[in-house]
Scaffold this active site. Structure first.
Site, PDB file in Angstrom:
ATOM      1  N   HIS A   1       4.381  34.414  17.923  1.00 52.30           N
ATOM      2  CA  HIS A   1       5.557  33.623  17.914  1.00 52.30           C
ATOM      3  C   HIS A   1       5.780  32.537  16.669  1.00 52.30           C
ATOM      4  CE1 HIS A   1       8.504  32.321  20.785  1.00 52.30           C
ATOM      5  NE2 HIS A   1       8.371  30.889  20.194  1.00 52.30           N
TER       6      HIS A   1
ATOM      7  N   ASP B   1       6.974  23.845  25.637  1.00 50.31           N
ATOM      8  CA  ASP B   1       8.095  24.144  26.335  1.00 50.31           C
ATOM      9  C   ASP B   1       8.176  25.510  26.661  1.00 50.31           C
ATOM     10  OD1 ASP B   1       9.113  21.330  26.382  1.00 50.31           O
ATOM     11  OD2 ASP B   1       9.900  21.735  24.423  1.00 50.31           O
TER      12      ASP B   1
ATOM     13  N   GLU C   1      12.001  14.089  26.552  1.00 47.95           N
ATOM     14  CA  GLU C   1      12.496  14.458  25.244  1.00 47.95           C
ATOM     15  C   GLU C   1      13.810  14.273  25.004  1.00 47.95           C
ATOM     16  OE1 GLU C   1      12.138  19.033  24.837  1.00 47.95           O
ATOM     17  OE2 GLU C   1       9.981  18.787  25.005  1.00 47.95           O
TER      18      GLU C   1
END
Length: 601
Positions: A175, A243, A359
């Site tokens: 990722h 997240d 957030e």
């Protein structure tokens, strides 16, 4: 073998290389512009026992009249000419070639048990030479698919003791966005391979209930979603997440692991009790704050430079059942940041009236107010939210969550109301959802599935993640959000803006953050087409340059630098310690070459 003729045209230019009449059949190899970095190796075609013809073989291959992107043709081989007919094939003899690559120079490799677990077939090479970013492609010599921790030890020891050491990179989910988990001409360790074998660590939940002390021993190859599901079976869960949950434990701990829980619980690296690490010398070491502490603090946030994490002991706490999830909209940046900072000032781990998650994000004139991470706003409210965005250009959104269970069901709403008193959001623009705990934590998956179904997941992602000091966040809004992002109007994807508390980080670890009590995370999570990602990446560079010109000392999260001087500036006062730790735990600079810290080529 029969007659064979070949014509070579300008091997180091974009001209085609045409090989004809090999055993009476044709194969043409053509070079695609823009891929020269991938096509610098040579292919040796053995046309007779004594007269090989060498030429540069580029990635785009015409096989039987059809173009194919073939990763094999960027490496050195000594093969029979008939292997060029149809799709190129490989053999163990080819894998153990005596030619350029140091991985295979030493014949002792043949005697190691891991030889059968090394792969360089098309699919393995393709996976290991790409990542989520889809902008960098580095071709490894081979990929190790380990079935035990010992396989990784064996590989690293072999590389370390070899007369010509080769580089090694651990790859989890891939990722990264700038090739950080790649190893050009080296070996990539596919960590996920361990998940399918009983000789990995898996996930084991333990603790002392009478003391309220719980933890999970987790293999570095495990995904956070699997850790969550396994611990929830015991009524427990980690307290700090990213997240996106489909990332490996070893991957996030090598960076930091941040999200909206970080202001209260710290990053994931602040919630580790112990680790097993294989160092750059191939040593298996158990480390913690009490045992081998220098390695422990080096590895956490260490960008894979000091060792491969094969086990981590993760802190757990009793898991809640449900979540109150709220968003509030702002048209004034000062009010937006003031309210965020007020909310994160309540940050004790046991503080009952504190939020569990916070957030912030930007809403801009790019389609609907939704984003790839979640579908939140009611469809009936889209038009009036879009009207706000049209009027102000940028709307700022605070997103918060408060966890609850059966014991706090009757008090959670009152606690939220108390927290929201005095906040300066736009009246009438608060939105709330009540969802299960696991659905909240796994909220990004639905967006991923949607993008995958549309073919928009495996595209370039020129992300830029920054830490910005609180003292300059207003300047950042003016210089970057308004003067660059808003005016150019090319930003796609999500833009995150939210604060963290420095006290929740441990400065002994390798991770780098601004030297202020409160700092902001800025995340430009762009997605783009293959033809225009460089335009967005140019904007990223302009953002960094504008910050430098304005004296805003930003730190990159998931950093990407090109020069040693840039890395020195990034680590600042930690640079000397970082170098010393590298010399101690990976003296031959074998590990994680894709970060380009000590292997900048």
């Amino acid at each position: 073998m029969g007659e064979a003729t070949a014509r070579e045209f300008a091997a180091h230019s974009a001209q085609a290389i045409d090989i004809a009449n090999v055993q009476g059949q044709n194969a043409a190899v053509s070079r695609r512009p823009g891929l020269s970095d991938l096509a610098r190796h040579h292919l040796t075609v053995q046309v007779s026992p004594i007269s090989p013809i060498s030429f540069v073989a580029p990635p785009l291959v015409i096989v039987n009249g059809s173009p194919e992107f073939d990763y094999h043709l960027t490496k050195i081989y000594s093969i029979r000419s008939d292997l060029l007919i149809g799709k190129p094939k490989l053999s163990t003899d080819c894998l153990l070639s005596k030619f350029q690559n140091p991985v295979y120079q030493n014949r002792k490799l043949q005697n190691l048990d891991i030889i059968s677990k090394l792969r360089d077939d098309h699919d393995a090479i393709k996976l290991a030479s790409s990542d989520y970013g889809n902008m960098v492609h580095e071709i490894p010599a081979s990929i190790l698919y380990p079935t035990s921790i010992n396989d990784i030890e064996t590989l690293i020891k072999f590389a370390h003791n070899n007369s010509v050491p080769f580089t090694i990179a651990a790859r989890g989910q891939g990722h990264s966005v700038r090739g950080q988990a790649m190893a050009r001409n080296g070996v990539v360790v596919n960590m996920r391979s361990l998940k399918n074998h009983r000789y990995g660590f898996g996930i084991t939940v333990s603790g002392t209930p009478s003391m309220g002390f719980f933890y999970a021993d987790v293999g570095g190859e495990q995904l956070w979603i699997d850790v969550l599901n396994a611990t929830l079976e015991h009524g427990l869960a980690p307290v700090s997440f990213t997240d996106y949950l489909y990332l490996t434990v070893g991957g996030t701990l090598s960076n930091a692991g941040i999200s909206g829980q970080t202001f209260r619980y710290g990053p994931q690296i602040s919630n580790v009790y112990e680790m097993d690490v294989i160092t750059g010398e191939g040593d298996f070491v158990t480390c913690s704050p009490e045992k081998n502490r220098n390695l422990f603090y080096a590895v956490l946030g260490g960008l894979g430079q000091f060792g491969i994490i094969v086990r981590a002991r993760i802190a757990l706490e009793p898991a809640p059942k449900r979540v109150k999830w709220v968003r509030m909209l702002y048209n004034d940046f000062s009010a937006f940041t003031k309210d965020q900072e007020s909310l994160i000032s309540l940050n004790g781990r046991k503080q009952k009236n504190a939020l569990n998650y916070l957030e912030g994000l930007l809403l801009m004139d790019k389609g609907t107010p939704e984003n790839w991470r979640s579908t939140f706003f009611p469809l009936s409210d889209h038009s009036r939210i879009i009207s706000l965005v049209t009027k102000y250009g940028i709307i700022y959104c605070i997103e918060v969550a408060k966890y609850y269970d059966d014991h706090t069901l009757n008090s959670v709403d009152k606690e939220l109301q108390a927290l929201f008193e005095g906040l300066s959001f736009i009246p009438g623009f608060t939105f709330e959802k009540d969802i299960s705990y696991i659905d909240f934590l796994n909220r990004v998956q639905s967006g991923e599935q949607k993008l995958q179904s549309q073919g928009l997941w495996d595209i370039p992602h020129p992300w830029l993640n920054l830490f910005v000091p609180k003292s300059h966040i207003s300047d950042f809004n003016s210089i970057v959000f308004k003067d660059i992002v808003l005016k150019r109007n090319i930003t796609t994807g999500l833009v995150l803006v939210y604060p963290m508390n420095r006290i929740k980080w441990d400065d002994r670890m390798s991770a780098v953050i601004p030297d202020e009590d409160v700092f902001y995370t800025i995340g430009f999570l762009h997605g783009s087409g293959f033809n225009d990602w460089e335009t967005i990446d140019l904007q990223n560079k302009d953002i960094l340059q504008s910050c430098y010109n304005a004296g805003i000392e930003v730190k990159q999260y998931l950093p990407n630098y090109k020069t040693m001087e840039d890395w020195k500036n990034h680590f600042g006062m930690k640079w000397r310690t970082f170098q010393e730790r590298k010399a101690q735990f990976d003296p031959k600079m074998i590990l994680s070459p894709g970060q380009r810290i000590f292997n900048n080529n």
